[in-house]
Design a protein around this motif. Structure first.
Motif, PDB file in Angstrom:
ATOM      1  N   GLN A 181       1.106  -1.182  -0.117  1.00 12.49           N
ATOM      2  CA  GLN A 181       0.051  -0.024  -0.096  1.00 12.49           C
ATOM      3  C   GLN A 181       0.790   1.315   0.057  1.00 12.49           C
ATOM      4  N   THR A 232      -5.722   8.368  -5.137  1.00 15.37           N
ATOM      5  CA  THR A 232      -7.009   8.681  -4.554  1.00 15.37           C
ATOM      6  C   THR A 232      -7.021   8.562  -3.111  1.00 15.37           C
ATOM      7  N   SER A 233      -5.809   8.406  -2.341  1.00 13.99           N
ATOM      8  CA  SER A 233      -5.915   8.336  -0.915  1.00 13.99           C
ATOM      9  C   SER A 233      -5.861   9.648  -0.258  1.00 13.99           C
ATOM     10  N   ARG A 241      -0.869   5.062  -0.627  1.00 11.53           N
ATOM     11  CA  ARG A 241      -1.474   5.692   0.403  1.00 11.53           C
ATOM     12  C   ARG A 241      -0.474   6.196   1.021  1.00 11.53           C
TER      13      ARG A 241
END
Length: 265
Positions: free
Chosen positions: A156, A214-215, A160
């Motif tokens: 991730q 998009t985080s 993120r």
């Protein structure tokens, strides 16, 4: 326990790369400012002219601001996967597990050659799990990719955070890859350059990768790459706010308009 000497060395390398990026001469480009004004889009575009060791850009503050790299990290990720042996080649097939994906085009078996073109997130997440946190940290820092931070969730960190990178830093990393100057074998760098190629014309070849973080809010759209033209090398990076998949094409359109405004495409 992590070797404190190794940690100190890696930290020193990151500071060296940051210092080199900040020391480069920057020139504001009225042509680029006009491109963004006409498009009515906030954002930045920065071009690194390798021969002149010069940055040309729009919105220097944003160009030096770090953001989550999202799928632009797939270029560095591919290098690390090959360097660690987590994948044998860019054509080794990753099996599709049958689960629904964000894009239908991801719902099949594919290797990195195709996965990087389609920006297949699950394939690269599987690659990250194969690499593991320890090897990812060890391999990432010498590449000089942003802050080099992997955190504790191996599949991730580029989506993120905590990994972040600026547009200026993107151009420096990509210039080193384009010249084969990363601390990896020439064969590995050549494979990743090959799968990053987008287009080719008379006297020029364009390489690149999009990304969509998009985080964070607003989301960040990226297009980064390099252009080889008439024996000269130019690396570039664009980022802009991006809230919806419908805006995806704007990244490349604005980037190509910027290259055109500079007389390079």
């Amino acid at each position: 326990m992590k070797n404190p000497i190794s940690k100190w060395i890696l930290g020193g390398l990151l500071l060296l790369f940051v210092g080199q990026a900040l020391a480069l001469e920057w020139r504001d480009s009225p042509a680029l400012t006009q491109v963004f004004a006409q498009a009515g889009v906030p954002g930045t575009f920065v071009l690194y002219d390798v021969e002149r060791d010069l940055l040309l850009g729009h919105d220097r503050t944003r160009a030096q601001t770090r953001y989550v790299p999202a799928s632009t990290f797939k270029i560095a990720h591919s290098l690390i996967g090959l360097a660690t042996g987590a994948v044998s080649s860019v054509d080794e097939v990753f099996a599709y597990d049958g689960k629904p994906r964000f894009l239908k085009s991801w719902e099949r078996d594919m290797g990195l050659r195709e996965a990087i073109k389609l920006s297949n997130v699950p394939v690269y997440q599987e690659l990250a799990r194969r690499i593991g946190l320890a090897r990812m940290r060890e391999q990432l820092a010498p590449l000089g990719f942003g802050n080099g931070q992997v955190g504790e969730v191996v599949d991730q960190f580029w989506l993120r955070g905590p990994l972040v990178i600026s547009a200026v830093e993107q151009t420096q990393f990509l210039a080193r890859l384009a010249q084969g100057r990363l601390p990896l074998s020439s064969a590995i760098q050549a494979q990743v350059r090959q799968i990053s190629q987008l287009e080719q014309g008379d006297g020029w070849t364009l390489y690149g990768k999009t990304g969509w973080a998009t985080s964070v809010k607003p989301g960040i759209g990226w297009w980064v790459g390099w252009l080889e033209r008439d024996g000269r090398l130019y690396s570039f990076a664009l980022n802009m706010p991006m809230e919806d998949l419908a805006d995806a094409n704007k990244r490349v359109e604005l980037g190509k308009a910027s290259l055109h405004a500079l007389g390079l495409l």
